[in-house]
Design a protein around this motif. Sequence first.
Motif, PDB file in Angstrom:
ATOM      1  N   ILE A   1      21.808   5.090  22.264  1.00 36.54           N
ATOM      2  CA  ILE A   1      20.960   4.895  23.450  1.00 36.54           C
ATOM      3  C   ILE A   1      20.657   3.413  23.634  1.00 36.54           C
ATOM      4  O   ILE A   1      20.671   2.640  22.675  1.00 36.54           O
ATOM      5  CB  ILE A   1      19.619   5.659  23.354  1.00 36.54           C
ATOM      6  N   ASP A   2      20.362   3.050  24.891  1.00 28.02           N
ATOM      7  CA  ASP A   2      19.908   1.679  25.156  1.00 28.02           C
ATOM      8  C   ASP A   2      18.386   1.687  25.314  1.00 28.02           C
ATOM      9  O   ASP A   2      17.735   2.707  25.092  1.00 28.02           O
ATOM     10  CB  ASP A   2      20.633   1.098  26.380  1.00 28.02           C
ATOM     11  N   ASP A   3      17.834   0.551  25.744  1.00 27.49           N
ATOM     12  CA  ASP A   3      16.375   0.439  25.817  1.00 27.49           C
ATOM     13  C   ASP A   3      15.757   1.410  26.814  1.00 27.49           C
ATOM     14  O   ASP A   3      14.608   1.829  26.669  1.00 27.49           O
ATOM     15  CB  ASP A   3      15.962  -0.992  26.181  1.00 27.49           C
ATOM     16  N   SER A   4      16.522   1.791  27.839  1.00 26.42           N
ATOM     17  CA  SER A   4      15.969   2.696  28.858  1.00 26.42           C
ATOM     18  C   SER A   4      16.021   4.157  28.411  1.00 26.42           C
ATOM     19  O   SER A   4      15.414   5.023  29.030  1.00 26.42           O
ATOM     20  CB  SER A   4      16.754   2.545  30.160  1.00 26.42           C
ATOM     21  N   GLY A   5      16.777   4.438  27.346  1.00 28.50           N
ATOM     22  CA  GLY A   5      16.950   5.820  26.901  1.00 28.50           C
ATOM     23  C   GLY A   5      18.262   6.408  27.370  1.00 28.50           C
ATOM     24  O   GLY A   5      18.634   7.510  26.966  1.00 28.50           O
ATOM     25  N   ALA A   6      18.992   5.716  28.225  1.00 24.80           N
ATOM     26  CA  ALA A   6      20.322   6.178  28.633  1.00 24.80           C
ATOM     27  C   ALA A   6      21.312   5.890  27.506  1.00 24.80           C
ATOM     28  O   ALA A   6      21.067   5.031  26.666  1.00 24.80           O
ATOM     29  CB  ALA A   6      20.754   5.466  29.907  1.00 24.80           C
ATOM     30  N   GLY A   7      22.418   6.617  27.481  1.00 28.15           N
ATOM     31  CA  GLY A   7      23.370   6.380  26.400  1.00 28.15           C
ATOM     32  C   GLY A   7      24.513   7.360  26.422  1.00 28.15           C
ATOM     33  O   GLY A   7      24.903   7.854  27.482  1.00 28.15           O
ATOM     34  N   SER A   8      25.035   7.639  25.235  1.00 29.76           N
ATOM     35  CA  SER A   8      26.134   8.593  25.160  1.00 29.76           C
ATOM     36  C   SER A   8      26.023   9.431  23.893  1.00 29.76           C
ATOM     37  O   SER A   8      25.415   9.012  22.904  1.00 29.76           O
ATOM     38  CB  SER A   8      27.482   7.869  25.218  1.00 29.76           C
ATOM     39  N   ALA A   9      26.599  10.617  23.972  1.00 29.17           N
ATOM     40  CA  ALA A   9      26.574  11.548  22.845  1.00 29.17           C
ATOM     41  C   ALA A   9      27.999  11.847  22.434  1.00 29.17           C
ATOM     42  O   ALA A   9      28.883  11.951  23.281  1.00 29.17           O
ATOM     43  CB  ALA A   9      25.878  12.843  23.258  1.00 29.17           C
ATOM     44  N   ARG A  10      28.194  12.005  21.134  1.00 24.92           N
ATOM     45  CA  ARG A  10      29.505  12.402  20.638  1.00 24.92           C
ATOM     46  C   ARG A  10      29.372  13.748  19.937  1.00 24.92           C
ATOM     47  O   ARG A  10      28.516  13.933  19.072  1.00 24.92           O
ATOM     48  CB  ARG A  10      30.052  11.365  19.660  1.00 24.92           C
ATOM     49  N   CYS A  11      30.196  14.697  20.377  1.00 21.17           N
ATOM     50  CA  CYS A  11      30.188  16.007  19.733  1.00 21.17           C
ATOM     51  C   CYS A  11      31.092  15.988  18.516  1.00 21.17           C
ATOM     52  O   CYS A  11      32.029  15.201  18.446  1.00 21.17           O
ATOM     53  CB  CYS A  11      30.694  17.073  20.695  1.00 21.17           C
ATOM     54  N   ALA A  12      30.813  16.900  17.582  1.00 22.58           N
ATOM     55  CA  ALA A  12      31.738  17.088  16.476  1.00 22.58           C
ATOM     56  C   ALA A  12      33.082  17.436  17.105  1.00 22.58           C
ATOM     57  O   ALA A  12      33.142  18.277  17.985  1.00 22.58           O
ATOM     58  CB  ALA A  12      31.248  18.214  15.587  1.00 22.58           C
ATOM     59  N   GLY A  13      34.147  16.783  16.693  1.00 22.38           N
ATOM     60  CA  GLY A  13      35.432  17.002  17.345  1.00 22.38           C
ATOM     61  C   GLY A  13      35.827  15.812  18.191  1.00 22.38           C
ATOM     62  O   GLY A  13      36.999  15.633  18.503  1.00 22.38           O
ATOM     63  N   GLY A  14      34.827  14.986  18.584  1.00 25.39           N
ATOM     64  CA  GLY A  14      35.178  13.712  19.182  1.00 25.39           C
ATOM     65  C   GLY A  14      34.847  13.516  20.642  1.00 25.39           C
ATOM     66  O   GLY A  14      34.749  12.383  21.082  1.00 25.39           O
ATOM     67  N   ASP A  15      34.666  14.599  21.434  1.00 22.47           N
ATOM     68  CA  ASP A  15      34.341  14.413  22.856  1.00 22.47           C
ATOM     69  C   ASP A  15      33.044  13.641  23.014  1.00 22.47           C
ATOM     70  O   ASP A  15      32.112  13.831  22.239  1.00 22.47           O
ATOM     71  CB  ASP A  15      34.109  15.766  23.548  1.00 22.47           C
ATOM     72  N   THR A  16      32.990  12.843  24.061  1.00 18.10           N
ATOM     73  CA  THR A  16      31.734  12.144  24.323  1.00 18.10           C
ATOM     74  C   THR A  16      31.275  12.408  25.755  1.00 18.10           C
ATOM     75  O   THR A  16      32.067  12.762  26.619  1.00 18.10           O
ATOM     76  CB  THR A  16      31.870  10.613  24.151  1.00 18.10           C
ATOM     77  N   VAL A  17      29.978  12.246  25.966  1.00 15.33           N
ATOM     78  CA  VAL A  17      29.413  12.382  27.304  1.00 15.33           C
ATOM     79  C   VAL A  17      28.329  11.317  27.466  1.00 15.33           C
ATOM     80  O   VAL A  17      27.531  11.097  26.554  1.00 15.33           O
ATOM     81  CB  VAL A  17      28.867  13.815  27.550  1.00 15.33           C
ATOM     82  N   ALA A  18      28.340  10.669  28.615  1.00 21.74           N
ATOM     83  CA  ALA A  18      27.315   9.659  28.903  1.00 21.74           C
ATOM     84  C   ALA A  18      26.160  10.325  29.638  1.00 21.74           C
ATOM     85  O   ALA A  18      26.367  11.293  30.366  1.00 21.74           O
ATOM     86  CB  ALA A  18      27.902   8.540  29.753  1.00 21.74           C
ATOM     87  N   PHE A  19      24.943   9.819  29.420  1.00 24.46           N
ATOM     88  CA  PHE A  19      23.772  10.434  30.078  1.00 24.46           C
ATOM     89  C   PHE A  19      22.777   9.365  30.493  1.00 24.46           C
ATOM     90  O   PHE A  19      22.775   8.252  29.956  1.00 24.46           O
ATOM     91  CB  PHE A  19      23.100  11.443  29.142  1.00 24.46           C
ATOM     92  N   ASP A  20      21.918   9.754  31.459  1.00 21.43           N
ATOM     93  CA  ASP A  20      20.843   8.860  31.896  1.00 21.43           C
ATOM     94  C   ASP A  20      19.549   9.155  31.146  1.00 21.43           C
ATOM     95  O   ASP A  20      18.730   8.281  30.924  1.00 21.43           O
ATOM     96  CB  ASP A  20      20.582   9.030  33.393  1.00 21.43           C
ATOM     97  N   HIS A  21      19.338  10.467  30.831  1.00 23.59           N
ATOM     98  CA  HIS A  21      18.107  10.876  30.141  1.00 23.59           C
ATOM     99  C   HIS A  21      18.480  11.780  28.978  1.00 23.59           C
ATOM    100  O   HIS A  21      19.360  12.616  29.114  1.00 23.59           O
ATOM    101  CB  HIS A  21      17.188  11.681  31.067  1.00 23.59           C
ATOM    102  N   LEU A  22      17.751  11.627  27.875  1.00 26.73           N
ATOM    103  CA  LEU A  22      18.034  12.425  26.681  1.00 26.73           C
ATOM    104  C   LEU A  22      16.814  13.261  26.301  1.00 26.73           C
ATOM    105  O   LEU A  22      15.699  12.745  26.210  1.00 26.73           O
ATOM    106  CB  LEU A  22      18.393  11.500  25.514  1.00 26.73           C
ATOM    107  N   VAL A  23      17.051  14.564  26.075  1.00 22.85           N
ATOM    108  CA  VAL A  23      16.003  15.448  25.565  1.00 22.85           C
ATOM    109  C   VAL A  23      16.520  16.110  24.286  1.00 22.85           C
ATOM    110  O   VAL A  23      17.574  16.729  24.283  1.00 22.85           O
ATOM    111  CB  VAL A  23      15.638  16.550  26.584  1.00 22.85           C
TER     112      VAL A  23
END
Lengths: 421, 106
Positions: A94-116
């Motif tokens: 995540i960056d300072d705003s809380g936006a960032g990216s997630a990596r799943c087991a297996g390698g796929d990634t997804v970018a997001f604006d908000h994380l819960v």
Amino acid sequence: MSEPQNLPARTGVLVVGAGEAGVRVAASLRELGHDEPILLLGDEPHPPYQRPPLSKAFLDGTTDHDTLALRTPDFFREARIEVRTGRPVADLEIDDSGAGSARCAGGDTVAFDHLVLATGARARTLPIGGADLDGVCTLRSLHDAETLRARLARAHRVVVLGAGYIGLEAAAVASARGLDTTVVERENRLLSRVSAAPLSEFLLDRHRAWGVRFELDTEVREIVGDSGRVQAVKLADGRELPADLVVVGVGAVPGTELAEKLGLEVRRGIVVDTAGRTSHRGVFAAGDCTVLPHPHLSDELLGVESVQNANDQARAVAAAVAGVAPPPPAVPWFWSDQRDLKLQIAGISSGHDSYVVRSSSSGNDVTVLYYREGALIASESVNRPKDFMAVKRALGKDRTIPPTAAADPDTLLKDLIIDRT
Amino acid sequence: MPKIVFNSPDGSQHVVEARNGSSIMEAGTRAGVPGIVAECGGALACATCHVYVADPFRDAVGEVGDFEDEMLDDAEAERTAASRLSCQIPMTDELDGVEVTVAPEQ
Ligand SMILES: Cc1cc2nc3c(=O)[nH]c(=O)nc-3n(C[C@H](O)[C@H](O)[C@H](O)COP(=O)(O)OP(=O)(O)OC[C@H]3O[C@@H](n4cnc5c(N)ncnc54)[C@H](O)[C@@H]3O)c2cc1C
Ligand code: FES
């Protein structure tokens, strides 16, 4: 098994954990008119489901899989909530705003604006020998419940470790099946972490009447087996309780690994404020993975493992993400079913300095009202629904019920509700 | 599959299909019908699945149970002769087309 669906490259809100809290965050965001893409990632293979029946109606066989689902596939489709199951999130950035990216087991990634984070908790296991023997079960997931249900059908002698809610519910189901059932508890009474002695006594009597035996004030030394199968539970005093099924019900451990990796403040659970904000202003968390400010004890944090808490924290998170006013604070509440006993709990009793007991002459019901500095803070009722409803209402309006008048079991509590002084 | 007509407090109407044996509450919450909270998931512990059953089906939905009766007495919204906790009404073919109005407060 169908192939796992691909992840979208990016989403607006990423919710990690597709349980009670995660689903509610997504659903509430849509109710609030939030229009950005929402992605729910869950590591379990099943579509989002309810856990409470797992130790109750599902375990005793009166309900099936279909009644466990939290929402229909149509609901998610129409609400444009993307749900991916069997997808453990392994890493987050995540960056300072809380936006960032997630990596799943297996390698796929997804970018997001908000994380819960809504990662729930897992069953605590015992650090003793034999805990991994065949026939030693915990109860947290649908998978666990299916395993346990199948084992109960073949078992003769069940030993339950822990006299908390899940342990007692499992004992209730096992004894109703006519199985030889023993509960072993380290403390000297049932539900010692949450309840006052009169409630513990009441439940102890009822379970004993069902034929359940109790070993209170008793430590377990190890679980003994033969050829990998459980045979007995060995107690600290050297006695052995023969068992072909052992249910470990010794609490839950919040799922905090991802939060820790992100450097969020974790004290047993992920520390959040009443809006569900973590120590990073842009990252939110809700449900069993969190701890929140204790309502009565300043400086203390409290983990509340309940459907109500998961839902209300999730609603608060959705409001914060959507940028609207927070929902009004809700009254904590919880229930438990043990054969013909229905427990209903309102408020948080920890921090009480006195209590009042109400019980009818039949002896088939009881309510304990908890007070702190003279004001009502909580109640626990067994088969007294009107008491529960009255206390929940009083607490919701920040009002109280005078303890002296409340001791008479025949007066209606709702007629006694007054303002706090 | 039998159908249920829900009138939500926000004025919207929703027609939902239900499996036989599942409750009116289950069918409504899973489909996301606004207004039903059903926090206990049908355990008869919360009284947040309160509905008013439309007249022609009042008898067909059966009698109010004892525990339900006590919970309904103290439900948030006003109790009327049409009041039921919808988790206590299992769907059957006879109830096809049953119309319920979700109580305005839960
Ligand atoms: C047997 C049992 C009986 C219960 N009975 C009651 C009751 O009677 N009344 C009551 O109020 N409450 C009850 N509870 C508690 C209630 O079910 C929980 O408080 C509630 O489910 C919490 O919701 P949650 O979303 O925080 O966590 P969960 O429902 O546990 O959901 C979290 C989900 O996140 C997933 N996850 C974790 N990490 C990751 C990752 N890295 N990537 C992707 N997914 C991840 C988990 O596998 C899980 O599916 C019971 C719980 C159990 C286990
Ligand atoms: S859903 Fe809780 S009482 Fe009906």
